[in-house]
Design a protein around this motif. Structure first.
Motif, mmCIF file in Angstrom:
data_model
loop_
_atom_site.group_PDB
_atom_site.id
_atom_site.type_symbol
_atom_site.label_atom_id
_atom_site.label_comp_id
_atom_site.label_asym_id
_atom_site.label_seq_id
_atom_site.Cartn_x
_atom_site.Cartn_y
_atom_site.Cartn_z
ATOM 1 N N ALA A 69 0.829 -1.203 0.000
ATOM 2 C CA ALA A 69 0.000 0.000 0.000
ATOM 3 C C ALA A 69 0.864 1.255 0.000
ATOM 4 O O ALA A 69 0.563 2.240 -0.695
ATOM 5 C CB ALA A 69 -0.930 -0.003 1.209
ATOM 6 N N GLN A 70 1.937 1.235 0.773
ATOM 7 C CA GLN A 70 2.845 2.384 0.801
ATOM 8 C C GLN A 70 3.433 2.643 -0.580
ATOM 9 O O GLN A 70 3.574 3.793 -1.009
ATOM 10 C CB GLN A 70 3.978 2.131 1.792
ATOM 11 C CG GLN A 70 3.547 2.014 3.237
ATOM 12 C CD GLN A 70 4.689 1.557 4.126
ATOM 13 O OE1 GLN A 70 5.824 1.997 3.974
ATOM 14 N NE2 GLN A 70 4.397 0.657 5.048
ATOM 15 N N ALA A 71 3.796 1.560 -1.287
ATOM 16 C CA ALA A 71 4.461 1.695 -2.582
ATOM 17 C C ALA A 71 3.503 2.062 -3.711
ATOM 18 O O ALA A 71 3.862 2.811 -4.629
ATOM 19 C CB ALA A 71 5.184 0.401 -2.919
ATOM 20 N N LEU A 72 2.287 1.534 -3.674
ATOM 21 C CA LEU A 72 1.348 1.681 -4.788
ATOM 22 C C LEU A 72 0.297 2.754 -4.555
ATOM 23 O O LEU A 72 -0.545 2.996 -5.426
ATOM 24 C CB LEU A 72 0.656 0.344 -5.063
ATOM 25 C CG LEU A 72 1.572 -0.845 -5.360
ATOM 26 C CD1 LEU A 72 0.739 -2.107 -5.586
ATOM 27 C CD2 LEU A 72 2.471 -0.575 -6.561
ATOM 28 N N ALA A 73 0.323 3.411 -3.401
ATOM 29 C CA ALA A 73 -0.670 4.438 -3.082
ATOM 30 C C ALA A 73 -0.680 5.534 -4.135
ATOM 31 O O ALA A 73 0.376 5.986 -4.603
ATOM 32 C CB ALA A 73 -0.366 5.034 -1.711
ATOM 33 N N ASN A 74 -1.889 5.923 -4.523
ATOM 34 C CA ASN A 74 -2.098 7.049 -5.428
ATOM 35 C C ASN A 74 -1.459 6.835 -6.814
ATOM 36 O O ASN A 74 -1.036 7.788 -7.469
ATOM 37 C CB ASN A 74 -1.572 8.346 -4.801
ATOM 38 C CG ASN A 74 -2.214 8.625 -3.454
ATOM 39 O OD1 ASN A 74 -3.416 8.476 -3.289
ATOM 40 N ND2 ASN A 74 -1.407 9.016 -2.476
ATOM 41 N N THR A 75 -1.389 5.559 -7.234
ATOM 42 C CA THR A 75 -0.919 5.237 -8.580
ATOM 43 C C THR A 75 -2.025 4.483 -9.315
ATOM 44 O O THR A 75 -3.049 4.118 -8.727
ATOM 45 C CB THR A 75 0.350 4.360 -8.548
ATOM 46 O OG1 THR A 75 0.007 3.027 -8.146
ATOM 47 C CG2 THR A 75 1.392 4.934 -7.601
ATOM 48 N N ASN A 76 -1.798 4.197 -10.593
ATOM 49 C CA ASN A 76 -2.763 3.437 -11.374
ATOM 50 C C ASN A 76 -2.466 1.939 -11.382
ATOM 51 O O ASN A 76 -3.155 1.173 -12.064
ATOM 52 C CB ASN A 76 -2.788 3.954 -12.818
ATOM 53 C CG ASN A 76 -3.422 5.331 -12.917
ATOM 54 O OD1 ASN A 76 -4.403 5.606 -12.241
ATOM 55 N ND2 ASN A 76 -2.849 6.199 -13.751
ATOM 56 N N THR A 77 -1.451 1.519 -10.661
ATOM 57 C CA THR A 77 -1.125 0.095 -10.572
ATOM 58 C C THR A 77 -2.025 -0.570 -9.541
ATOM 59 O O THR A 77 -2.111 -0.128 -8.396
ATOM 60 C CB THR A 77 0.351 -0.110 -10.184
ATOM 61 O OG1 THR A 77 1.177 0.450 -11.201
ATOM 62 C CG2 THR A 77 0.676 -1.587 -10.022
ATOM 63 N N ALA A 78 -2.716 -1.625 -9.954
ATOM 64 C CA ALA A 78 -3.659 -2.317 -9.074
ATOM 65 C C ALA A 78 -2.959 -3.426 -8.291
ATOM 66 O O ALA A 78 -2.111 -4.142 -8.834
ATOM 67 C CB ALA A 78 -4.808 -2.907 -9.880
ATOM 68 N N LEU A 79 -3.329 -3.574 -7.030
ATOM 69 C CA LEU A 79 -2.798 -4.618 -6.161
ATOM 70 C C LEU A 79 -3.675 -5.854 -6.243
ATOM 71 O O LEU A 79 -4.881 -5.802 -5.992
ATOM 72 C CB LEU A 79 -2.746 -4.118 -4.715
ATOM 73 C CG LEU A 79 -2.417 -5.160 -3.642
ATOM 74 C CD1 LEU A 79 -1.007 -5.707 -3.822
ATOM 75 C CD2 LEU A 79 -2.591 -4.563 -2.239
ATOM 76 N N ALA A 80 -3.061 -7.002 -6.594
ATOM 77 C CA ALA A 80 -3.739 -8.293 -6.562
ATOM 78 C C ALA A 80 -3.300 -9.024 -5.301
ATOM 79 O O ALA A 80 -2.114 -9.305 -5.118
ATOM 80 C CB ALA A 80 -3.396 -9.113 -7.796
ATOM 81 N N VAL A 81 -4.247 -9.316 -4.420
ATOM 82 C CA VAL A 81 -3.954 -9.868 -3.099
ATOM 83 C C VAL A 81 -3.934 -11.395 -3.141
ATOM 84 O O VAL A 81 -4.870 -12.022 -3.646
ATOM 85 C CB VAL A 81 -4.998 -9.385 -2.076
ATOM 86 C CG1 VAL A 81 -4.781 -10.047 -0.724
ATOM 87 C CG2 VAL A 81 -4.951 -7.863 -1.950
ATOM 88 N N PHE A 82 -2.879 -11.985 -2.573
ATOM 89 C CA PHE A 82 -2.805 -13.423 -2.344
ATOM 90 C C PHE A 82 -2.577 -13.615 -0.840
ATOM 91 O O PHE A 82 -1.448 -13.496 -0.357
ATOM 92 C CB PHE A 82 -1.687 -14.074 -3.165
ATOM 93 C CG PHE A 82 -2.044 -14.288 -4.598
ATOM 94 C CD1 PHE A 82 -2.425 -15.540 -5.063
ATOM 95 C CD2 PHE A 82 -2.039 -13.220 -5.496
ATOM 96 C CE1 PHE A 82 -2.785 -15.743 -6.387
ATOM 97 C CE2 PHE A 82 -2.395 -13.407 -6.831
ATOM 98 C CZ PHE A 82 -2.773 -14.670 -7.274
ATOM 99 N N PRO A 83 -3.654 -13.877 -0.067
ATOM 100 C CA PRO A 83 -3.556 -13.898 1.394
ATOM 101 C C PRO A 83 -2.669 -15.041 1.897
ATOM 102 O O PRO A 83 -3.022 -16.207 1.758
ATOM 103 C CB PRO A 83 -5.008 -14.097 1.851
ATOM 104 C CG PRO A 83 -5.843 -13.748 0.657
ATOM 105 C CD PRO A 83 -5.025 -14.117 -0.527
#
Length: 286
Positions: A69-83
Motif C-alpha cells: 500500500a505504501q508503494a502503490l498508493a495514489n498510482t494506477n497500478t492495481a494490487l492483486a492480493v494473495f492472502p
C-alpha cells in the motif's frame, strides 16, 4: 502474459509454505520476485508503479500488504492480493475466500476498486491500527507463538498485556474534539484482528476513519467488546460511558509516556502520533 508476483520470503506465517506449494503448480502465470527486505520490496513495487505496470500481485499477510500500500498508493497500478499471512484481515474485509485459487480467479476477472488510505506519522495502513492494549499485545507476540498457535497467539499475548496498567491517552480530532481514553482502535473498514466486524458501520471508501476510544479501565473494555461480539461490532449511534465511536479524516493521539502503536497487525511506532488522509489504493476485488 505473466504477472509480477512479490512474495515476502521472510514472512513469519505457516501459510507462506502453503503458498510456495501452490505457486509451484502455477509458475506459468507469474514472474516471482522475492525481495530481501521490506525496504527492497517497497522500492521494487514503486519501480513497477513508475513503469505503469497495470497489475502487481503480492503474497503475504496484512503487514506485507501494508508495504504494498505504501508503494502503490495514489498510482494506477492495481494490487492483486494473495492472502498468505496469519490473520489476513484485509483480504477478509475485501471478500476473499480461502485458497489461492480464489485469489487467482479474482486477478483474472480484473475488477478493481479504489479504497481509502490513512497514515500514521506519514506511513499508510490498509485496514487497522491500535494504540494501547492491542498494540502492546502485538508487541508481545513472537514468531514462535504465531507459528504454533496462529491467530490465537494474539489472544495469549493480549492476556499478558492485560496485566499491565493501561495508559492515559488524549485523542484530538480534526473537528477540535478532545477525548481522554485508555485504549484506542482505528478501522479503515469493518473487520479488526480477524473475521470479526468490530467497526459495525465502517466502509473503506467513504473518506472517513472509524475510531473506537475506550474511556474506562480494563473491565469496561472487556464488557463492551463482549457486547460488540453479540451485536456484530460497535456502532456509531451506540456510545455510552465506556466508549466513544466517532469518525474523522485526521487526528492526533498523545500520552505522557511513549505508548506502542500497531498498524495492520505489526508493531509500528510509539505515541505521539498524527493521523492523516493519505489517498487511495487500487485493489482487485471479487
Amino acid at each position: 502474459m505473466k504477472y509480477p508476483l512479490f512474495f515476502n520470503n521472510t514472512a513469519k506465517s505457516a501459510r507462506a509454505n502453503k503458498f510456495r506449494s501452490w505457486f509451484a503448480k502455477n509458475t506459468d502465470h507469474f514472474d516471482l520476485i522475492e525481495p530481501s527486505s521490506a525496504d527492497d520490496m517497497k522500492a521494487r513495487l514503486q519501480a513497477q508503479a513508475a513503469q505503469n505496470t497495470p497489475i502487481v500481485a503480492v503474497a503475504g499477510g496484512d503487514g506485507t500488504l501494508g508495504i504494498a500500500a505504501q508503494a502503490l498508493a495514489n498510482t494506477n497500478t492495481a494490487l492483486a492480493v494473495f492472502p498468505a499471512g496469519t490473520a489476513n484481515v484485509f483480504s477478509l474485509e475485501m471478500g476473499f475466500k480461502s485458497g489461492f485459487d480464489f485469489a487467482w480467479q479474482v486477478l483474472k476477472q480484473g475488477k478493481t476498486q479504489n479504497i481509502d488510505l490513512f497514515a500514521i506519522n506519514g506511513k499508510p495502513f490498509l485496514q487497522m491500527a491500535g494504540i494501547g492494549l492491542d498494540a502492546r499485545a502485538v508487541e508481545l507476540t513472537t514468531w514462535e507463538l504465531k507459528k504454533k498457535w496462529g491467530p490465537l497467539s494474539y489472544v495469549f499475548s493480549a492476556v499478558k498485556a492485560m496485566k499491565e496498567p493501561l495508559p492515559h491517552l488524549s485523542l484530538t480530532t480534526d473537528s477540535g474534539e478532545t477525548i481522554s481514553a485508555r485504549s484506542i482502535l482505528l478501522g479503515n473498514g469493518a473487520k479488526y484482528g480477524g473475521n470479526f466486524p468490530l467497526f459495525g458501520d465502517a466502509c473503506n471508501t467513504d473518506g472517513q476513519l472509524d475510531i473506537v476510544a475506550f474511556t474506562n479501565p480494563l473491565s469496561s473494555i472487556l464488557l463492551e467488546c463482549s457486547k460488540a461480539l453479540v451485536s456484530r461490532g460497535f456502532h456509531i449511534n451506540a456510545n455510552n460511558a465506556n466508549f466513544r465511536y466517532l469518525r474523522c479524516s485526521a487526528a492526533t493521539i498523545s500520552c505522557d509516556s511513549p505508548i506502542p502503536c500497531e498498524m495492520d497487525g505489526d508493531h509500528a511506532t510509539y505515541t505521539p502520533i498524527t493521523i492523516t488522509k493519505f489517498g487511495h489504493l487500487k485493489v482487485l476485488v471479487p
